[in-house]
Scaffold this motif. Structure first.
Motif, PDB file in Angstrom:
ATOM      1  N   MET A   1       0.700  -1.683  -0.295  1.00 40.38           N
ATOM      2  CA  MET A   1      -0.136  -0.131  -0.124  1.00 40.38           C
ATOM      3  C   MET A   1       0.701   1.485   0.103  1.00 40.38           C
ATOM      4  N   ILE A   2       0.608   1.977  -1.140  1.00 40.77           N
ATOM      5  CA  ILE A   2       1.144   3.702  -0.580  1.00 40.77           C
ATOM      6  C   ILE A   2       0.147   4.846  -1.019  1.00 40.77           C
ATOM      7  N   SER A   3       0.540   5.340  -0.472  1.00 39.70           N
ATOM      8  CA  SER A   3       0.164   7.030  -0.186  1.00 39.70           C
ATOM      9  C   SER A   3       0.224   7.213  -1.122  1.00 39.70           C
ATOM     10  N   PHE A   4      -0.512   8.170  -1.346  1.00 41.73           N
ATOM     11  CA  PHE A   4      -1.054   9.436  -3.310  1.00 41.73           C
ATOM     12  C   PHE A   4      -0.558  10.782  -2.254  1.00 41.73           C
ATOM     13  N   SER A   5      -1.241  10.837  -1.605  1.00 44.35           N
ATOM     14  CA  SER A   5      -1.619  12.244  -1.313  1.00 44.35           C
ATOM     15  C   SER A   5      -2.615  12.926  -1.880  1.00 44.35           C
ATOM     16  N   ASN A   6      -2.103  13.093  -3.113  1.00 45.32           N
ATOM     17  CA  ASN A   6      -3.337  14.359  -3.369  1.00 45.32           C
ATOM     18  C   ASN A   6      -3.605  13.373  -4.637  1.00 45.32           C
ATOM     19  N   GLU A   7      -4.218  14.665  -5.644  1.00 52.19           N
ATOM     20  CA  GLU A   7      -4.661  13.549  -6.979  1.00 52.19           C
ATOM     21  C   GLU A   7      -3.253  13.558  -8.073  1.00 52.19           C
ATOM     22  N   GLY A   8      -2.658  14.783  -8.142  1.00 53.35           N
ATOM     23  CA  GLY A   8      -1.150  14.899  -8.807  1.00 53.35           C
ATOM     24  C   GLY A   8       0.182  13.552  -8.507  1.00 53.35           C
ATOM     25  N   MET A   9      -0.385  13.476  -7.085  1.00 53.73           N
ATOM     26  CA  MET A   9       0.651  12.326  -7.345  1.00 53.73           C
ATOM     27  C   MET A   9       0.532  10.993  -7.249  1.00 53.73           C
ATOM     28  N   ARG A  10      -1.037  11.156  -7.334  1.00 52.04           N
ATOM     29  CA  ARG A  10      -2.089   9.459  -7.684  1.00 52.04           C
ATOM     30  C   ARG A  10      -1.760   8.963  -9.338  1.00 52.04           C
ATOM     31  N   ARG A  11      -1.742  10.837 -10.212  1.00 53.45           N
ATOM     32  CA  ARG A  11      -1.336  10.500 -10.978  1.00 53.45           C
ATOM     33  C   ARG A  11       0.153  10.278 -11.835  1.00 53.45           C
ATOM     34  N   LEU A  12       1.135  10.750 -10.832  1.00 55.40           N
ATOM     35  CA  LEU A  12       2.251  10.459 -11.272  1.00 55.40           C
ATOM     36  C   LEU A  12       3.298   8.996 -11.810  1.00 55.40           C
ATOM     37  N   LEU A  13       2.445   9.106 -10.120  1.00 51.91           N
ATOM     38  CA  LEU A  13       2.276   6.852  -9.731  1.00 51.91           C
ATOM     39  C   LEU A  13       2.102   5.834 -10.985  1.00 51.91           C
ATOM     40  N   ALA A  14       0.853   6.684 -11.318  1.00 50.72           N
ATOM     41  CA  ALA A  14       0.035   5.767 -12.249  1.00 50.72           C
ATOM     42  C   ALA A  14       0.768   6.130 -13.563  1.00 50.72           C
ATOM     43  N   GLY A  15       1.370   6.756 -13.548  1.00 49.91           N
ATOM     44  CA  GLY A  15       1.933   7.101 -14.753  1.00 49.91           C
ATOM     45  C   GLY A  15       3.913   6.678 -15.321  1.00 49.91           C
ATOM     46  N   TYR A  16       3.948   6.427 -13.905  1.00 51.41           N
ATOM     47  CA  TYR A  16       4.974   5.827 -13.971  1.00 51.41           C
ATOM     48  C   TYR A  16       4.950   3.964 -14.079  1.00 51.41           C
ATOM     49  N   ARG A  17       4.105   3.620 -14.259  1.00 48.26           N
ATOM     50  CA  ARG A  17       3.871   2.739 -13.385  1.00 48.26           C
ATOM     51  C   ARG A  17       3.784   2.254 -15.165  1.00 48.26           C
ATOM     52  N   ASN A  18       2.980   3.031 -16.088  1.00 47.94           N
ATOM     53  CA  ASN A  18       2.950   3.123 -17.488  1.00 47.94           C
ATOM     54  C   ASN A  18       3.916   2.535 -18.133  1.00 47.94           C
ATOM     55  N   PHE A  19       4.926   3.830 -17.870  1.00 43.46           N
ATOM     56  CA  PHE A  19       6.244   4.316 -18.586  1.00 43.46           C
ATOM     57  C   PHE A  19       6.691   2.572 -18.199  1.00 43.46           C
ATOM     58  N   PHE A  20       6.762   2.101 -16.535  1.00 42.30           N
ATOM     59  CA  PHE A  20       8.025   1.581 -16.351  1.00 42.30           C
ATOM     60  C   PHE A  20       7.473  -0.140 -17.249  1.00 42.30           C
ATOM     61  N   ASN A  21       5.969  -0.747 -17.655  1.00 49.75           N
ATOM     62  CA  ASN A  21       5.478  -1.830 -18.109  1.00 49.75           C
ATOM     63  C   ASN A  21       5.378  -1.757 -19.303  1.00 49.75           C
ATOM     64  N   GLY A  22       6.071  -0.718 -19.717  1.00 43.98           N
ATOM     65  CA  GLY A  22       5.501  -0.561 -21.521  1.00 43.98           C
ATOM     66  C   GLY A  22       4.316  -0.624 -22.139  1.00 43.98           C
ATOM     67  N   ASN A  23       3.716   0.187 -21.394  1.00 49.56           N
ATOM     68  CA  ASN A  23       2.672   0.790 -21.648  1.00 49.56           C
ATOM     69  C   ASN A  23       2.025   2.061 -21.820  1.00 49.56           C
ATOM     70  N   PRO A  24       2.283   3.206 -21.941  1.00 49.32           N
ATOM     71  CA  PRO A  24       2.612   4.897 -22.306  1.00 49.32           C
ATOM     72  C   PRO A  24       1.589   5.284 -22.488  1.00 49.32           C
ATOM     73  N   VAL A  25       0.225   6.575 -22.229  1.00 51.13           N
ATOM     74  CA  VAL A  25      -0.668   6.655 -22.811  1.00 51.13           C
ATOM     75  C   VAL A  25       0.136   7.926 -23.871  1.00 51.13           C
ATOM     76  N   ARG A  26       0.939   7.924 -23.548  1.00 53.75           N
ATOM     77  CA  ARG A  26       1.281   9.715 -23.749  1.00 53.75           C
ATOM     78  C   ARG A  26       1.065   9.505 -25.261  1.00 53.75           C
ATOM     79  N   LYS A  27       1.106  10.896 -25.714  1.00 52.97           N
ATOM     80  CA  LYS A  27       1.111  10.677 -27.542  1.00 52.97           C
ATOM     81  C   LYS A  27       1.766  11.717 -27.553  1.00 52.97           C
ATOM     82  N   GLY A  28       2.631  12.207 -29.276  1.00 49.22           N
ATOM     83  CA  GLY A  28       2.688  13.101 -29.596  1.00 49.22           C
ATOM     84  C   GLY A  28       1.936  14.051 -29.728  1.00 49.22           C
ATOM     85  N   PHE A  29       1.662  14.551 -31.249  1.00 47.90           N
ATOM     86  CA  PHE A  29       1.107  15.572 -31.274  1.00 47.90           C
ATOM     87  C   PHE A  29      -0.648  15.324 -31.312  1.00 47.90           C
TER      88      PHE A  29
END
Ligand SMILES: [Zn+2]
Length: 206
Positions: free
Chosen positions: A1-29
């Protein structure tokens, strides 16, 4: 279990999981996304990262345009006499009202390694690295980088307008350490004074 502190941190940590697992949702233009951010920005966090070309905050946290502000320099320094640094910080904290300021250190940091040999450096490098107001502290390069991250967090706490926002609306100051060789990430747990690995599986995070 890990604390998020706020919505911004939840999004950072969720984004990191996407990056680590090779499933980024980040797009180009993307025209639709560009239209949504054409007139305003609402970033949830500011990341202060080292200059190293192998460390890309937008990729590591899998963010899209408009999600985070990034400031980079050698040693991921919070230098209160650097006008560029302080102006960016103040705008992010006061105007954009970011929820988090993240100091992002990393493995194999050449800038931290050079703190051991400042006298051997050309003046242009020495002038900047010597401004870190820290020194090489630790039994290993990893320990020294992590201690530098903690030094920069302390510098952040000592800035009046940052401290004001911590007290008035719960602005969070966070330290992270990125392992370049395998993509793992550690986060400073201030309550327990330990570094802990960020979960890479969703089931461990919520
Ligand atoms: Zn570095």
């Amino acid at each position: 279990m890990i604390s998020f502190s706020n919505e911004g941190m939840r999004r950072l940590l969720a984004g990191y999981r996407n990056f680590f697992n090779g499933n980024p949702v980040r797009k180009g233009f993307c025209a639709l996304h560009a239209e949504q951010i054409a007139d305003t920005q609402n970033p949830h966090s500011m990341v202060v990262s080292c200059f190293d070309s192998r460390v890309c905050p937008e990729a590591i946290f899998d963010t899209n345009d408009g999600h985070i502000c990034v400031h980079r320099n050698m040693l991921n320094q919070i230098d209160k006499e650097d006008f560029s640094m302080v102006a960016s910080l103040r705008f992010a904290v006061k105007n954009l009202q970011v929820e988090n300021i993240v100091i992002l250190g990393h493995s194999d940091c050449n800038a931290v390694a050079k703190l051991k040999h400042l006298e051997e450096l050309p003046p242009e490098l020495r002038a900047w690295l010597d401004r870190t107001h820290t020194c090489y502290r630790g039994e290993s390069l990893e320990a020294a980088v992590k201690n530098n991250v903690l030094d920069q967090l302390a510098h952040l706490h000592s800035i009046d307008f940052v401290a004001e926002e911590e007290a008035s609306r719960g602005l969070k100051l966070e330290g992270f350490y990125f392992h370049i060789d395998d993509g793992r990430m550690e986060r400073w747990n201030n309550a327990d004074s330990v570094w802990t690995f960020v979960p890479t599986e969703e089931k461990d995070a919520c």
